[in-house]
Design a protein around this motif. Structure first.
Motif, PDB file in Angstrom:
ATOM      1  N   ALA A 172       0.826  -1.205   0.000  1.00 28.56           N
ATOM      2  CA  ALA A 172       0.000   0.000   0.000  1.00 28.56           C
ATOM      3  C   ALA A 172       0.860   1.254   0.000  1.00 28.56           C
ATOM      4  O   ALA A 172       0.505   2.257  -0.640  1.00 28.56           O
ATOM      5  CB  ALA A 172      -0.927  -0.009   1.216  1.00 28.56           C
ATOM      6  N   GLY A 173       1.989   1.211   0.705  1.00 28.15           N
ATOM      7  CA  GLY A 173       2.878   2.369   0.727  1.00 28.15           C
ATOM      8  C   GLY A 173       3.451   2.671  -0.637  1.00 28.15           C
ATOM      9  O   GLY A 173       3.474   3.828  -1.077  1.00 28.15           O
ATOM     10  N   GLY A 189       3.039   5.971  -3.355  1.00 25.98           N
ATOM     11  CA  GLY A 189       4.206   6.757  -3.700  1.00 25.98           C
ATOM     12  C   GLY A 189       5.203   6.934  -2.576  1.00 25.98           C
ATOM     13  O   GLY A 189       6.016   7.867  -2.598  1.00 25.98           O
ATOM     14  N   TYR A 190       5.176   6.049  -1.604  1.00 27.89           N
ATOM     15  CA  TYR A 190       6.091   6.136  -0.468  1.00 27.89           C
ATOM     16  C   TYR A 190       7.021   4.924  -0.443  1.00 27.89           C
ATOM     17  O   TYR A 190       6.639   3.820  -0.826  1.00 27.89           O
ATOM     18  CB  TYR A 190       5.313   6.181   0.856  1.00 27.89           C
ATOM     19  CG  TYR A 190       4.696   7.530   1.155  1.00 27.89           C
ATOM     20  CD1 TYR A 190       5.289   8.412   2.053  1.00 27.89           C
ATOM     21  CD2 TYR A 190       3.512   7.921   0.528  1.00 27.89           C
ATOM     22  CE1 TYR A 190       4.726   9.651   2.328  1.00 27.89           C
ATOM     23  CE2 TYR A 190       2.939   9.160   0.794  1.00 27.89           C
ATOM     24  CZ  TYR A 190       3.557  10.017   1.696  1.00 27.89           C
ATOM     25  OH  TYR A 190       2.995  11.244   1.949  1.00 27.89           O
ATOM     26  N   GLU A 194       8.840   9.795   7.702  1.00 28.52           N
ATOM     27  CA  GLU A 194       7.894  10.872   7.978  1.00 28.52           C
ATOM     28  C   GLU A 194       6.808  10.438   8.954  1.00 28.52           C
ATOM     29  O   GLU A 194       6.202  11.279   9.619  1.00 28.52           O
ATOM     30  CB  GLU A 194       7.255  11.344   6.672  1.00 28.52           C
ATOM     31  CG  GLU A 194       8.259  11.952   5.704  1.00 28.52           C
ATOM     32  CD  GLU A 194       7.581  12.520   4.465  1.00 28.52           C
ATOM     33  OE1 GLU A 194       6.341  12.638   4.453  1.00 28.52           O
ATOM     34  OE2 GLU A 194       8.300  12.850   3.513  1.00 28.52           O
ATOM     35  N   GLY A 195       6.533   9.162   9.006  1.00 26.73           N
ATOM     36  CA  GLY A 195       5.518   8.624   9.908  1.00 26.73           C
ATOM     37  C   GLY A 195       5.796   7.159  10.156  1.00 26.73           C
ATOM     38  O   GLY A 195       6.616   6.545   9.465  1.00 26.73           O
ATOM     39  N   ILE A 196       5.121   6.612  11.144  1.00 21.83           N
ATOM     40  CA  ILE A 196       5.397   5.234  11.548  1.00 21.83           C
ATOM     41  C   ILE A 196       4.100   4.441  11.660  1.00 21.83           C
ATOM     42  O   ILE A 196       3.108   4.913  12.218  1.00 21.83           O
ATOM     43  CB  ILE A 196       6.136   5.193  12.901  1.00 21.83           C
ATOM     44  CG1 ILE A 196       7.518   5.828  12.776  1.00 21.83           C
ATOM     45  CG2 ILE A 196       6.288   3.765  13.404  1.00 21.83           C
ATOM     46  CD1 ILE A 196       8.295   5.885  14.077  1.00 21.83           C
ATOM     47  N   VAL A 225      -2.177   2.809   5.594  1.00 21.66           N
ATOM     48  CA  VAL A 225      -1.363   3.778   4.862  1.00 21.66           C
ATOM     49  C   VAL A 225      -2.188   5.011   4.519  1.00 21.66           C
ATOM     50  O   VAL A 225      -1.700   6.151   4.617  1.00 21.66           O
ATOM     51  CB  VAL A 225      -0.770   3.131   3.601  1.00 21.66           C
ATOM     52  CG1 VAL A 225      -0.132   4.185   2.692  1.00 21.66           C
ATOM     53  CG2 VAL A 225       0.260   2.076   3.991  1.00 21.66           C
ATOM     54  N   ALA A 226      -3.440   4.825   4.137  1.00 20.06           N
ATOM     55  CA  ALA A 226      -4.293   5.969   3.793  1.00 20.06           C
ATOM     56  C   ALA A 226      -4.455   6.903   4.986  1.00 20.06           C
ATOM     57  O   ALA A 226      -4.396   8.132   4.846  1.00 20.06           O
ATOM     58  CB  ALA A 226      -5.661   5.486   3.311  1.00 20.06           C
TER      59      ALA A 226
END
Length: 337
Positions: free
Chosen positions: A96-97, A101-102, A130-132, A309-310
């Motif tokens: 999903a990431g 685009g991550y 940027e996030g976990i 992820v969303a």
């Protein structure tokens, strides 16, 4: 020994080569990389085609210098990657990431001790995430995480329906109720539940769902001692359950332990499903090939990863996103029940 050759003169294509191939300036290539709105669709298509032809891979460090963003999500995994649920969750988040685009980077905690959890978080910070996403099905990990100050957006996967889960979890209790209801509908009145580890929120939710459905039916519920998710523990505890001939069915908290029950039943001379019905949970790929094929509850990990992820991306980009309903499990009926 085969000879290993290194092409020391080879260099990965960069922005200069892409610009030359597409017939545009390097600034235009950079704007395409950064999704700038001023680029005409036909120009963007030409640059992207040149990137594909050259097998161009953007340099993450260089992009961070120009955008101040790493576009990287970290995953903190606090349980054995050999277990189906956590491993499937990591795969779902990675897929999903990438679709969003991550880049996704994973850090496995060496143990459940707070110091090791903090060390894994520190490793992720070093990757400029940027996030976990926290994959922490054990209660003690969740308790420890509540004491940390992450100072980064985070989403916890594998919740069991708490106030902060916001729909990013599979409804474990409903899944257990579906499994139990199926056994009751088949006429079984004395049903045993082979429990998972009590420290896991999901194991507790599955046990609670079993007990709730049995109580509604007024049926005779038996709860075993706790297993550890393995087929070996399922076989050991299953031997105790199948020795009680009054038990007509077993709902195991996962498929591996259900496999152990099948083994224990065979050793005890009890046929499945003739003498004993067995239901598992997870729908691991091998479940359809057990003897007999396993009736089980499927968790939709792809949807779970997408939601996770969303929600994290929404937090990263200044929005908010909560799902009203949890991910619904699905009962998969095969021959074991």
């Amino acid at each position: 020994m085969p000879e290993v050759r290194v092409n020391e003169g080879a260099r990965a294509p960069g922005v200069r080569e892409v610009a030359a191939a597409a017939g545009v300036s390097r600034q235009t290539v950079s704007r395409v990389l950064n999704d700038h709105p001023s680029i005409r669709p036909e120009t963007r298509a030409r640059v992207l085609a040149a990137m594909a032809d050259l097998d161009f891979r953007p340099n993450r460090a260089a992009r961070m210098l120009t955008t101040a963003r790493s576009r990287t999500i970290g995953v903190l995994a606090a349980s054995a990657s050999s277990l189906f649920g956590p491993a499937s969750s990591i795969d779902a988040v990675e897929n999903a990431g990438r679709a969003a685009g991550y880049t996704v980077t994973v850090a496995h905690a060496a143990s459940l001790d707070p110091a090791d959890l903090q060390a894994a978080i520190g490793h992720l910070r070093e990757q400029a995430v940027e996030g976990i996403v926290v994959i922490a099905p054990q209660q003690r990990v969740q308790d420890a995480m509540g004491q940390f100050s992450l100072s980064l957006p985070s989403v916890t996967l594998h919740g069991a329906g708490g106030a902060s889960d916001e729909g990013v979890f599979v409804d474990q209790e409903l899944g257990a109720r579906l499994a139990t209801r199926h056994l009751l509908a088949a006429g079984h009145r004395r049903v045993a539940h082979l429990s998972g580890p009590g420290d896991w929120t999901e194991a507790r939710a599955r046990r609670d769902g079993f007990l709730a459905e049995m109580a509604v039916a007024g049926a005779d519920a038996v709860v075993s001692r706790e297993g550890d998710w393995t087929a070996a523990s399922g076989a050991a505890i299953g031997a105790e359950l199948v020795a009680d001939r009054s038990i007509q069915a077993v709902f195991a908290s996962n498929d591996q332990m259900a496999l152990g029950v099948l083994h224990a039943a065979r050793v005890a001379g009890r046929s499945v499903p003739g003498d004993l019905a067995v239901v598992g949970f997870d729908d691991i790929p091998e479940a359809a090939f057990f003897a007999p094929p396993m009736t089980t509850v499927r968790q939709e990990f792809a949807e779970l990863g997408r939601r996770c992820v969303a929600r994290l991306v929404a937090l990263l980009e200044g929005g908010d996103l909560a799902f009203e309903e949890p991910v619904a499990p699905v009962l998969v009926v095969r021959d074991s029940a």
